[in-house]
Scaffold this active site. Structure first.
Site, PDB file in Angstrom:
ATOM      1  N   ARG A  66       0.815  -1.214   0.000  1.00 47.14           N
ATOM      2  CA  ARG A  66       0.000   0.000   0.000  1.00 47.14           C
ATOM      3  C   ARG A  66       0.848   1.263   0.000  1.00 47.14           C
ATOM      4  O   ARG A  66       0.528   2.242  -0.677  1.00 47.14           O
ATOM      5  CB  ARG A  66      -0.955  -0.030   1.211  1.00 47.14           C
ATOM      6  CG  ARG A  66      -2.058  -1.081   1.083  1.00 47.14           C
ATOM      7  CD  ARG A  66      -2.672  -1.401   2.436  1.00 47.14           C
ATOM      8  NE  ARG A  66      -3.841  -2.256   2.347  1.00 47.14           N
ATOM      9  CZ  ARG A  66      -3.797  -3.585   2.214  1.00 47.14           C
ATOM     10  NH1 ARG A  66      -2.616  -4.184   2.150  1.00 47.14           N
ATOM     11  NH2 ARG A  66      -4.917  -4.282   2.158  1.00 47.14           N
ATOM     12  N   SER A 110     -13.283 -10.788  -1.192  1.00 48.28           N
ATOM     13  CA  SER A 110     -11.918 -10.384  -0.844  1.00 48.28           C
ATOM     14  C   SER A 110     -11.897  -8.889  -0.601  1.00 48.28           C
ATOM     15  O   SER A 110     -12.421  -8.108  -1.409  1.00 48.28           O
ATOM     16  CB  SER A 110     -10.937 -10.727  -1.973  1.00 48.28           C
ATOM     17  OG  SER A 110      -9.661 -10.171  -1.691  1.00 48.28           O
ATOM     18  N   SER A 111     -11.275  -8.504   0.489  1.00 50.01           N
ATOM     19  CA  SER A 111     -11.130  -7.080   0.800  1.00 50.01           C
ATOM     20  C   SER A 111     -10.225  -6.381  -0.211  1.00 50.01           C
ATOM     21  O   SER A 111     -10.215  -5.145  -0.302  1.00 50.01           O
ATOM     22  CB  SER A 111     -10.561  -6.903   2.208  1.00 50.01           C
ATOM     23  OG  SER A 111      -9.239  -7.412   2.283  1.00 50.01           O
ATOM     24  N   ASP A 156      -5.562 -15.502   7.053  1.00 48.02           N
ATOM     25  CA  ASP A 156      -4.191 -15.917   6.745  1.00 48.02           C
ATOM     26  C   ASP A 156      -3.521 -16.661   7.890  1.00 48.02           C
ATOM     27  O   ASP A 156      -2.484 -17.295   7.706  1.00 48.02           O
ATOM     28  CB  ASP A 156      -3.344 -14.708   6.354  1.00 48.02           C
ATOM     29  CG  ASP A 156      -3.650 -14.223   4.944  1.00 48.02           C
ATOM     30  OD1 ASP A 156      -4.159 -15.022   4.138  1.00 48.02           O
ATOM     31  OD2 ASP A 156      -3.398 -13.038   4.650  1.00 48.02           O
ATOM     32  N   ARG A 200       2.602 -20.010   3.311  1.00 48.69           N
ATOM     33  CA  ARG A 200       2.104 -20.202   4.672  1.00 48.69           C
ATOM     34  C   ARG A 200       2.013 -21.689   5.034  1.00 48.69           C
ATOM     35  O   ARG A 200       2.188 -22.051   6.204  1.00 48.69           O
ATOM     36  CB  ARG A 200       0.769 -19.492   4.856  1.00 48.69           C
ATOM     37  CG  ARG A 200       0.893 -17.992   4.670  1.00 48.69           C
ATOM     38  CD  ARG A 200      -0.310 -17.224   5.147  1.00 48.69           C
ATOM     39  NE  ARG A 200      -0.249 -15.842   4.705  1.00 48.69           N
ATOM     40  CZ  ARG A 200       0.475 -14.885   5.290  1.00 48.69           C
ATOM     41  NH1 ARG A 200       1.182 -15.170   6.362  1.00 48.69           N
ATOM     42  NH2 ARG A 200       0.491 -13.656   4.797  1.00 48.69           N
TER      43      ARG A 200
END
Length: 401
Positions: free
Chosen positions: A24, A160-161, A285, A358
């Site tokens: 971001r 999804s954000s 996540d 992950r």
């Protein structure tokens, strides 16, 4: 392939920078059209994908001593008529950049792996249909022709954000006001909080009233310098060793961070003491490491799990396959996962990381208790390239095979 031997972690480790903030802040810095510096950047594959896209829109990005220096070498008017964005395997990069690029009035090609493209951009497909933007989806690329226009955007909050973040970045660049209405319950709301935090830092005004966003048009981004904070998502893997007879000091985490994944500490405490029910709605996540935690301790009941199926891998099915090699069975329901307390055995078969960072890191934590072999360890390059180097520094026995 690595062999992970039974071993205990001890020592101090600097937590890698937050990938969520890095994406971001790099984008916000590029949208200022001024020289900017974003400190504490780790060149994971996902961050490299975002840097690729910054270069496509006319930015020069210089990395020096883990800092990113960003300057404009081509104005938007000087950009080519066809712009190609290489997103590698980064879902964040793809979904953040599509609406931004659609403000440029160019033909756009977004490239990525077949897996990335297959994860989908359904929200943007609907928007393109409503705004008469041509969209052609192929196996490893998506082509757009047309421009994003100010409007009222009705966006589901349970897919999804990342779609909402992409719009929040793009809509202030348009000439007139726009509105985003979230039409379902908002999941992963903490990631929207991070987006709003970055927008606030860069001078962008967004009014949020009960998940209805008012975005004034014709705004300008202002940012000259920022430091990326430590990443709670990756810190969870390191901190897990403190519950496995280790003694690891984590450096670089911001105590009052906006990152929702800092909730891992609460969940670790619950799962290490008793069977617990954990809601993953705003911490999706953390699923892989929490499943491993439940397996090690007393089991657990996880709800709001279905979005784990559409990540870098199907994290429920693929983890179930690998945990079975330890003798651990996962019960999957429509939107729930149940793990009962079971005996953990050393796996005879080699574990597979399923090209998912992950999963690799979560299974590695479990292997420090049993020993064993794991394939596909390069997947950590997506978010935490120095993961195994840091483990070795902490005394975990990692042997290349």
């Amino acid at each position: 392939m690595f062999e992970i031997r039974k071993s205990t972690a001890n020592g101090q480790v600097v937590v890698p920078p937050s990938k969520s903030y890095a994406h971001r802040l790099l984008i916000a810095a590029a949208l200022t059209n001024k020289k900017c510096c974003v400190e504490n950047i780790e060149l994971s594959n996902d961050v490299l994908a975002t840097i690729n896209c910054l270069q496509t829109i006319g930015k020069k990005v210089t990395i020096k001593n883990n800092n990113a220096y960003i300057e404009t070498i081509k104005s938007y008017e000087e950009l080519d008529d066809l712009l190609v964005f290489d997103c590698l395997e980064s879902g964040s990069t793809l979904r953040f950049f599509i609406p931004i690029a659609l403000t440029l009035n160019r033909k756009l090609v977004f490239k990525g792996t077949e897996k990335l493209i297959s994860r989908g951009i359904s929200v943007y497909e609907d928007i393109c249909s409503l705004q008469n933007i041509e969209l052609i989806k192929e196996i490893n690329q998506i082509t757009f022709t047309g421009s994003l226009k100010p409007s009222t955007f009705n966006v589901p909050g349970n897919i999804s954000s990342q779609f909402i973040t992409g719009l929040l970045f793009a809509l202030p660049l348009l000439q007139d006001n726009s509105f985003i209405n979230i039409t379902t319950e908002l999941e992963s709301a903490n990631y929207i909080d991070i987006t709003l935090d970055v927008l606030r830092l860069t001078g962008i005004e967004i009014v949020n009233i009960d998940n209805h966003y008012i975005i004034k048009g014709n705004q300008e981004y202002e940012l000259s310098h920022f430091v990326v904070e430590g990443d709670y998502s990756n810190a969870a893997f390191l901190d897990s060793f403190n519950y496995l007879n280790g003694n690891v000091e984590l450096v670089g985490l911001k105590e009052n961070s906006m990152q929702g994944d800092k909730v891992y500490k609460k969940y670790f405490n619950l799962l290490s003491k008793s069977y617990a029910t954990i809601d993953l709605q705003n911490a999706i996540d953390l699923g892989p490491i929490l499943f491993v935690f439940a397996s090690i301790f007393y089991g657990g009941h996880f709800v709001n799990t279905k979005r784990l199926k559409i990540k870098e891998s199907n994290r429920i099915n693929d983890l179930a396959m690998e945990l079975k090699k330890f003798g651990i069975e996962i019960i999957e329901l429509e939107n729930e996962v149940i793990i009962n307390k079971q005996e953990i055995n050393k796996p005879i078969d080699v574990l597979d990381g399923h090209n998912d960072h992950r999963i690799v890191m979560a299974l590695t934590v479990l292997l420090t208790l049993t020993g064993g072999f794991i394939n596909g360890t390069d997947a950590v390059n997506k978010s935490y390239p120095t993961f195994f180097e840091d483990l070795i520094k902490l005394g975990i026995e990692v042997k290349p095979c």
